[in-house]
Design a protein around this motif. Sequence first.
Motif, PDB file in Angstrom:
ATOM      1  N   GLY A 156       6.035 -16.242   0.768  1.00 53.14           N
ATOM      2  CA  GLY A 156       5.513 -15.481  -0.284  1.00 53.14           C
ATOM      3  C   GLY A 156       5.785 -14.110  -0.452  1.00 53.14           C
ATOM      4  O   GLY A 156       5.634 -13.546   0.468  1.00 53.14           O
ATOM      5  N   ILE A 157       6.037 -13.869  -1.769  1.00 53.99           N
ATOM      6  CA  ILE A 157       5.823 -12.018  -2.028  1.00 53.99           C
ATOM      7  C   ILE A 157       4.585 -11.787  -2.256  1.00 53.99           C
ATOM      8  O   ILE A 157       3.851 -12.129  -3.166  1.00 53.99           O
ATOM      9  CB  ILE A 157       6.768 -11.847  -3.102  1.00 53.99           C
ATOM     10  N   THR A 158       4.000 -10.779  -1.651  1.00 53.83           N
ATOM     11  CA  THR A 158       2.718 -10.274  -1.636  1.00 53.83           C
ATOM     12  C   THR A 158       2.582  -9.115  -2.652  1.00 53.83           C
ATOM     13  O   THR A 158       1.499  -8.836  -3.488  1.00 53.83           O
ATOM     14  CB  THR A 158       1.983  -9.837  -0.429  1.00 53.83           C
ATOM     15  N   CYS A 159       3.743  -8.220  -2.854  1.00 57.91           N
ATOM     16  CA  CYS A 159       3.582  -7.092  -3.511  1.00 57.91           C
ATOM     17  C   CYS A 159       4.911  -6.697  -3.974  1.00 57.91           C
ATOM     18  O   CYS A 159       5.877  -6.941  -3.284  1.00 57.91           O
ATOM     19  CB  CYS A 159       2.714  -6.045  -2.718  1.00 57.91           C
ATOM     20  N   LEU A 160       5.165  -5.659  -5.017  1.00 55.96           N
ATOM     21  CA  LEU A 160       6.565  -5.220  -5.180  1.00 55.96           C
ATOM     22  C   LEU A 160       6.550  -4.122  -5.969  1.00 55.96           C
ATOM     23  O   LEU A 160       5.061  -3.558  -6.529  1.00 55.96           O
ATOM     24  CB  LEU A 160       7.217  -6.300  -6.100  1.00 55.96           C
ATOM     25  N   ASP A 161       7.760  -3.187  -6.039  1.00 57.13           N
ATOM     26  CA  ASP A 161       7.686  -1.895  -6.794  1.00 57.13           C
ATOM     27  C   ASP A 161       9.162  -2.013  -7.327  1.00 57.13           C
ATOM     28  O   ASP A 161      10.120  -2.313  -6.693  1.00 57.13           O
ATOM     29  CB  ASP A 161       7.091  -0.779  -5.810  1.00 57.13           C
ATOM     30  N   LEU A 162       9.116  -1.253  -8.519  1.00 57.59           N
ATOM     31  CA  LEU A 162      10.535  -1.074  -8.981  1.00 57.59           C
ATOM     32  C   LEU A 162      10.941   0.423  -8.888  1.00 57.59           C
ATOM     33  O   LEU A 162      10.076   1.287  -9.433  1.00 57.59           O
ATOM     34  CB  LEU A 162      10.640  -1.407 -10.354  1.00 57.59           C
ATOM     35  N   ASP A 163      12.218   0.801  -8.518  1.00 60.09           N
ATOM     36  CA  ASP A 163      12.462   2.117  -8.543  1.00 60.09           C
ATOM     37  C   ASP A 163      12.997   2.833  -9.782  1.00 60.09           C
ATOM     38  O   ASP A 163      12.725   2.253 -10.943  1.00 60.09           O
ATOM     39  CB  ASP A 163      13.500   2.538  -7.453  1.00 60.09           C
ATOM     40  N   GLN A 164      12.960   4.105  -9.996  1.00 58.44           N
ATOM     41  CA  GLN A 164      13.115   4.844 -11.264  1.00 58.44           C
ATOM     42  C   GLN A 164      14.535   4.395 -11.912  1.00 58.44           C
ATOM     43  O   GLN A 164      14.438   4.184 -12.995  1.00 58.44           O
ATOM     44  CB  GLN A 164      13.114   6.337 -11.239  1.00 58.44           C
ATOM     45  N   THR A 165      15.420   3.956 -11.414  1.00 58.02           N
ATOM     46  CA  THR A 165      16.545   3.283 -11.933  1.00 58.02           C
ATOM     47  C   THR A 165      16.333   2.040 -12.740  1.00 58.02           C
ATOM     48  O   THR A 165      17.311   1.780 -13.362  1.00 58.02           O
ATOM     49  CB  THR A 165      17.696   3.367 -10.820  1.00 58.02           C
ATOM     50  N   GLY A 166      15.418   1.401 -11.974  1.00 59.88           N
ATOM     51  CA  GLY A 166      15.356  -0.102 -12.451  1.00 59.88           C
ATOM     52  C   GLY A 166      16.257  -1.239 -11.726  1.00 59.88           C
ATOM     53  O   GLY A 166      16.214  -2.258 -11.979  1.00 59.88           O
ATOM     54  N   GLU A 167      17.102  -0.474 -10.783  1.00 55.78           N
ATOM     55  CA  GLU A 167      18.007  -1.355 -10.143  1.00 55.78           C
ATOM     56  C   GLU A 167      17.414  -1.792  -8.739  1.00 55.78           C
ATOM     57  O   GLU A 167      17.673  -3.133  -8.109  1.00 55.78           O
ATOM     58  CB  GLU A 167      19.283  -0.623  -9.849  1.00 55.78           C
ATOM     59  N   LEU A 168      16.530  -1.017  -8.192  1.00 57.95           N
ATOM     60  CA  LEU A 168      16.152  -1.410  -6.582  1.00 57.95           C
ATOM     61  C   LEU A 168      14.587  -1.940  -6.624  1.00 57.95           C
ATOM     62  O   LEU A 168      13.939  -1.259  -7.265  1.00 57.95           O
ATOM     63  CB  LEU A 168      16.101  -0.296  -5.755  1.00 57.95           C
ATOM     64  N   VAL A 169      14.632  -3.017  -6.263  1.00 57.41           N
ATOM     65  CA  VAL A 169      13.192  -3.769  -6.372  1.00 57.41           C
ATOM     66  C   VAL A 169      12.648  -3.737  -4.716  1.00 57.41           C
ATOM     67  O   VAL A 169      13.360  -4.142  -3.829  1.00 57.41           O
ATOM     68  CB  VAL A 169      13.010  -5.117  -6.577  1.00 57.41           C
ATOM     69  N   LEU A 170      11.604  -3.264  -4.334  1.00 57.12           N
ATOM     70  CA  LEU A 170      11.176  -3.091  -3.129  1.00 57.12           C
ATOM     71  C   LEU A 170       9.913  -4.316  -3.009  1.00 57.12           C
ATOM     72  O   LEU A 170       8.947  -4.264  -3.635  1.00 57.12           O
ATOM     73  CB  LEU A 170      10.448  -1.928  -2.989  1.00 57.12           C
ATOM     74  N   THR A 171      10.213  -5.352  -2.087  1.00 60.74           N
ATOM     75  CA  THR A 171       9.090  -6.221  -1.965  1.00 60.74           C
ATOM     76  C   THR A 171       8.600  -6.348  -0.648  1.00 60.74           C
ATOM     77  O   THR A 171       9.049  -6.082   0.147  1.00 60.74           O
ATOM     78  CB  THR A 171       9.585  -7.731  -2.306  1.00 60.74           C
ATOM     79  N   GLY A 172       7.296  -6.790  -0.565  1.00 56.28           N
ATOM     80  CA  GLY A 172       6.502  -7.165   0.577  1.00 56.28           C
ATOM     81  C   GLY A 172       6.030  -8.555   0.675  1.00 56.28           C
ATOM     82  O   GLY A 172       5.931  -9.015  -0.087  1.00 56.28           O
ATOM     83  N   GLY A 173       6.154  -9.104   1.673  1.00 53.66           N
ATOM     84  CA  GLY A 173       5.894 -10.523   2.152  1.00 53.66           C
ATOM     85  C   GLY A 173       4.748 -10.642   3.267  1.00 53.66           C
ATOM     86  O   GLY A 173       4.348 -10.110   4.078  1.00 53.66           O
ATOM     87  N   ASN A 174       4.578 -12.161   2.980  1.00 56.65           N
ATOM     88  CA  ASN A 174       3.662 -12.649   4.130  1.00 56.65           C
ATOM     89  C   ASN A 174       4.410 -12.686   5.503  1.00 56.65           C
ATOM     90  O   ASN A 174       3.660 -12.996   6.553  1.00 56.65           O
ATOM     91  CB  ASN A 174       3.103 -14.017   3.923  1.00 56.65           C
ATOM     92  N   ASP A 175       5.526 -12.746   5.667  1.00 60.19           N
ATOM     93  CA  ASP A 175       6.415 -12.572   6.947  1.00 60.19           C
ATOM     94  C   ASP A 175       6.445 -11.211   7.718  1.00 60.19           C
ATOM     95  O   ASP A 175       7.604 -11.221   8.304  1.00 60.19           O
ATOM     96  CB  ASP A 175       7.722 -13.177   6.619  1.00 60.19           C
ATOM     97  N   LYS A 176       5.656 -10.523   7.383  1.00 57.81           N
ATOM     98  CA  LYS A 176       5.543  -9.111   7.878  1.00 57.81           C
ATOM     99  C   LYS A 176       6.831  -8.282   7.736  1.00 57.81           C
ATOM    100  O   LYS A 176       6.920  -7.150   8.283  1.00 57.81           O
ATOM    101  CB  LYS A 176       5.668  -9.314   9.407  1.00 57.81           C
ATOM    102  N   LYS A 177       7.624  -8.495   6.696  1.00 57.01           N
ATOM    103  CA  LYS A 177       8.900  -7.441   6.497  1.00 57.01           C
ATOM    104  C   LYS A 177       8.868  -7.217   5.025  1.00 57.01           C
ATOM    105  O   LYS A 177       8.028  -7.566   3.937  1.00 57.01           O
ATOM    106  CB  LYS A 177      10.134  -8.488   6.488  1.00 57.01           C
ATOM    107  N   ALA A 178       9.523  -6.136   4.675  1.00 53.45           N
ATOM    108  CA  ALA A 178       9.486  -5.549   3.321  1.00 53.45           C
ATOM    109  C   ALA A 178      11.211  -5.640   3.007  1.00 53.45           C
ATOM    110  O   ALA A 178      11.993  -5.351   3.833  1.00 53.45           O
ATOM    111  CB  ALA A 178       8.986  -4.188   3.089  1.00 53.45           C
ATOM    112  N   LEU A 179      11.470  -6.063   1.846  1.00 47.80           N
ATOM    113  CA  LEU A 179      12.930  -6.245   1.435  1.00 47.80           C
ATOM    114  C   LEU A 179      13.283  -5.171   0.477  1.00 47.80           C
ATOM    115  O   LEU A 179      12.259  -5.003  -0.577  1.00 47.80           O
ATOM    116  CB  LEU A 179      13.238  -7.566   1.132  1.00 47.80           C
TER     117      LEU A 179
END
Length: 509
Positions: free
Chosen positions: A214-237
């Motif tokens: 599961g993805i619990t949260c996300l954010d999109l950077d200013q360029t619209g290219e990089l997506v930052l996601t947080g998960g239930n697995d204790k990691k961010a991608l």
Amino acid sequence: MFCALSGEPPQEPVVCKKSGQIFEKRLIEKYISDYGKDPTNGEDITEEDLLEIKASPKTVKPRPATLTSIPSLLAVFQNEWDSLMLETFTLKQQYQQVRQELSHALYQHDAACRVIARLMKERDAAREALTNVQAHINVQPPPESTVTETPMEVEEEMKGINETVIEKLNETSKTLSQGRKKRKAPPGLTSVDTVKTFTQMTVIGSLHSTSSPGITCLDLDQTGELVLTGGNDKKALIYNRKEAKEVCSLKGHTKKITDVLWLGKPEENNNNQDIAFTSSADKTIKIWKPNETGKKGYKAVSNIISHSSEVTGIALHATKQYLVSVSNDSTWAFHDITTSQTLSKIESKEVKTGYSTVEFHPDGLILGTGTNDSVVRIWDVKSQQNVASFDNHTGRITSIAFSENGYYLATASEENLVKLWDLRKLSNFQTLVVDTDSKVNKVVWDFSGQYLAVGGTDVRIYHSKTWNELVNISENMAEITDMKFGELAKYLLVGGLDRSLRIYGYHSQ
């Protein structure tokens, strides 16, 4: 000596007293029982007319010519049958032996897999512990941000929001307010008719691990290219949409990620890469910076510890210098990003069950928080005072969002509705009701404030002028947890518990 019936040497020879012919005992007895006559002359006979011949040695049956008579055929078939049964019995024995060996091998394989899994789990735990230690070693948390047993001592040690900070907040607010009054809907903004045609354009699946999916949260950077996601697995991608690949994994938290943010201020001296923030149920907030030039990935440079329970949300101030966090410990804290220090930690007697979400007003002078006891509170950041409260919800507040013009606030809770508040009148002027069995986990405005997206069981987009539902998309396989509009509302990025990022847009883009 041959049997008068079969023409073969008899195994048990008998002679008929009346005709003197020799027969095979079993054959003549069968013939007598059927016909009661001598097969050679037709005279009536009985079994008493048969006399057993005692030959010594016994007659050896000669080998008959193969397939020349019915008896020989029967004998061949019998021999073949016997051989087949013997071979089948041997194969069954070998089959059972192979099954036992395979079962033993599978048991050994399962045991080895369990050992390997345990070792990998221990290895991952050791890596996470090492990452935490390195984060602490690189930048030691200041005494002001450490939770002590006496809350009053924490308040005294913190520097507070001083005049210098307030001056920065006022200057930023003034600049943003003036620009907002003159701002019109940007040219090229996606039209209402186009939004009505939004469908699922892209699915990016299999993000984060399957052990705690599961993805619990996300954010999109200013360029619209990089997506930052947080998960239930204790990691961010960090996922690069342009290159369609995962850039790096941010490991260091020991419990699920509850919120993620980009700073929105790329560093020119580091390939314009942005700084990232993550909060977690492990009570910490981590600040991540790109590795030095020539090295890929990010490293944790600060570990802010100011709460005694799960950090449930973080919000970035418009100055890009300050960060606010909220927690289940019923406090919210104001942090200086540059020094990683907690300047102020606010505890209200009215909040007993903890905060669930937080959001800055676009001007940066007021702060919105949602609580686990159904209340939305508005705070004056400079004085840290609660200036307004909205308590018309039921259940935990799941999401709040300020419109870009600063006039409206959208709030959602565990009930199946979204409330719209006019901050000038402090009143609820509109309520959006979704299906009875539906959930609402996230509300988000586009930058122009023309569209409001509501996500949970499905995704709905409303027009802020009429509050009509423009589109309802339900392609997701699990609950939606977070969303972000793209530039000019050309698309909507959606993340959920099905480990997938989905992009909703229109076909011409």
